[in-house]
Design a protein around this motif. Structure first.
Motif, PDB file in Angstrom:
ATOM      1  N   LYS A 275       0.842  -1.185   0.000  1.00 37.77           N
ATOM      2  CA  LYS A 275       0.000   0.000   0.000  1.00 37.77           C
ATOM      3  C   LYS A 275       0.877   1.235   0.000  1.00 37.77           C
ATOM      4  O   LYS A 275       1.948   1.250   0.605  1.00 37.77           O
ATOM      5  CB  LYS A 275      -0.883   0.038   1.245  1.00 37.77           C
ATOM      6  CG  LYS A 275      -2.009  -0.937   1.217  1.00 37.77           C
ATOM      7  CD  LYS A 275      -2.924  -0.694   2.398  1.00 37.77           C
ATOM      8  CE  LYS A 275      -4.105  -1.604   2.354  1.00 37.77           C
ATOM      9  NZ  LYS A 275      -5.006  -1.374   3.474  1.00 37.77           N
ATOM     10  N   ARG A 276       0.407   2.262  -0.713  1.00 36.75           N
ATOM     11  CA  ARG A 276       1.129   3.533  -0.658  1.00 36.75           C
ATOM     12  C   ARG A 276       0.956   4.127   0.732  1.00 36.75           C
ATOM     13  O   ARG A 276      -0.044   3.874   1.397  1.00 36.75           O
ATOM     14  CB  ARG A 276       0.573   4.495  -1.697  1.00 36.75           C
ATOM     15  CG  ARG A 276       0.843   4.038  -3.115  1.00 36.75           C
ATOM     16  CD  ARG A 276       0.431   5.074  -4.089  1.00 36.75           C
ATOM     17  NE  ARG A 276      -0.979   5.383  -3.935  1.00 36.75           N
ATOM     18  CZ  ARG A 276      -1.599   6.332  -4.600  1.00 36.75           C
ATOM     19  NH1 ARG A 276      -0.950   7.070  -5.449  1.00 36.75           N
ATOM     20  NH2 ARG A 276      -2.877   6.556  -4.423  1.00 36.75           N
TER      21      ARG A 276
ATOM     22  N   ALA B 143      -2.866  10.981   0.396  1.00 32.09           N
ATOM     23  CA  ALA B 143      -3.590  12.228   0.687  1.00 32.09           C
ATOM     24  C   ALA B 143      -3.241  13.290  -0.340  1.00 32.09           C
ATOM     25  O   ALA B 143      -4.119  14.023  -0.810  1.00 32.09           O
ATOM     26  CB  ALA B 143      -3.279  12.703   2.097  1.00 32.09           C
ATOM     27  N   HIS B 144      -1.977  13.374  -0.720  1.00 29.78           N
ATOM     28  CA  HIS B 144      -1.549  14.355  -1.725  1.00 29.78           C
ATOM     29  C   HIS B 144      -2.237  14.071  -3.054  1.00 29.78           C
ATOM     30  O   HIS B 144      -2.754  14.991  -3.703  1.00 29.78           O
ATOM     31  CB  HIS B 144      -0.032  14.301  -1.879  1.00 29.78           C
ATOM     32  CG  HIS B 144       0.511  15.390  -2.738  1.00 29.78           C
ATOM     33  ND1 HIS B 144       0.594  15.282  -4.100  1.00 29.78           N
ATOM     34  CD2 HIS B 144       0.982  16.622  -2.431  1.00 29.78           C
ATOM     35  CE1 HIS B 144       1.103  16.394  -4.590  1.00 29.78           C
ATOM     36  NE2 HIS B 144       1.351  17.227  -3.598  1.00 29.78           N
TER      37      HIS B 144
END
Length: 58
Positions: A5-6, A12-13
Motif C-alpha cells: 500500500k502507498r 492524501a496528496h
C-alpha cells in the motif's frame, strides 16, 4: 507477490490533487490530522497551479 500500500501521506496528496483538478473547494478536505491535511492541501494547490497554466481541463 503482494502489492504494498502507498503510504497515507502520498495518498492524501494524490487525493487532494484529484479534488483540485475537478474544481472542488479546499474546504472539502476530509482529513483532520495536521500532517495528512497539509499533504492534501499541497496536492490541491498543485492542481490549482496546473489548472491555471492550462495543463488540465475539467
Amino acid at each position: 507477490m503482494k502489492r504494498q500500500k502507498r503510504d497515507k501521506l502520498s495518498r492524501a496528496h494524490a487525493k487532494g490533487y484529484q479534488a483540485g483538478i475537478s474544481g472542488r473547494s479546499k474546504e472539502n478536505c476530509p482529513y483532520q490530522s495536521t500532517d495528512i491535511r497539509s499533504q492534501w492541501l499541497g496536492g490541491w494547490r498543485a492542481a490549482q497551479e496546473d489548472r491555471s497554466i492550462g495543463l488540465a481541463n475539467r
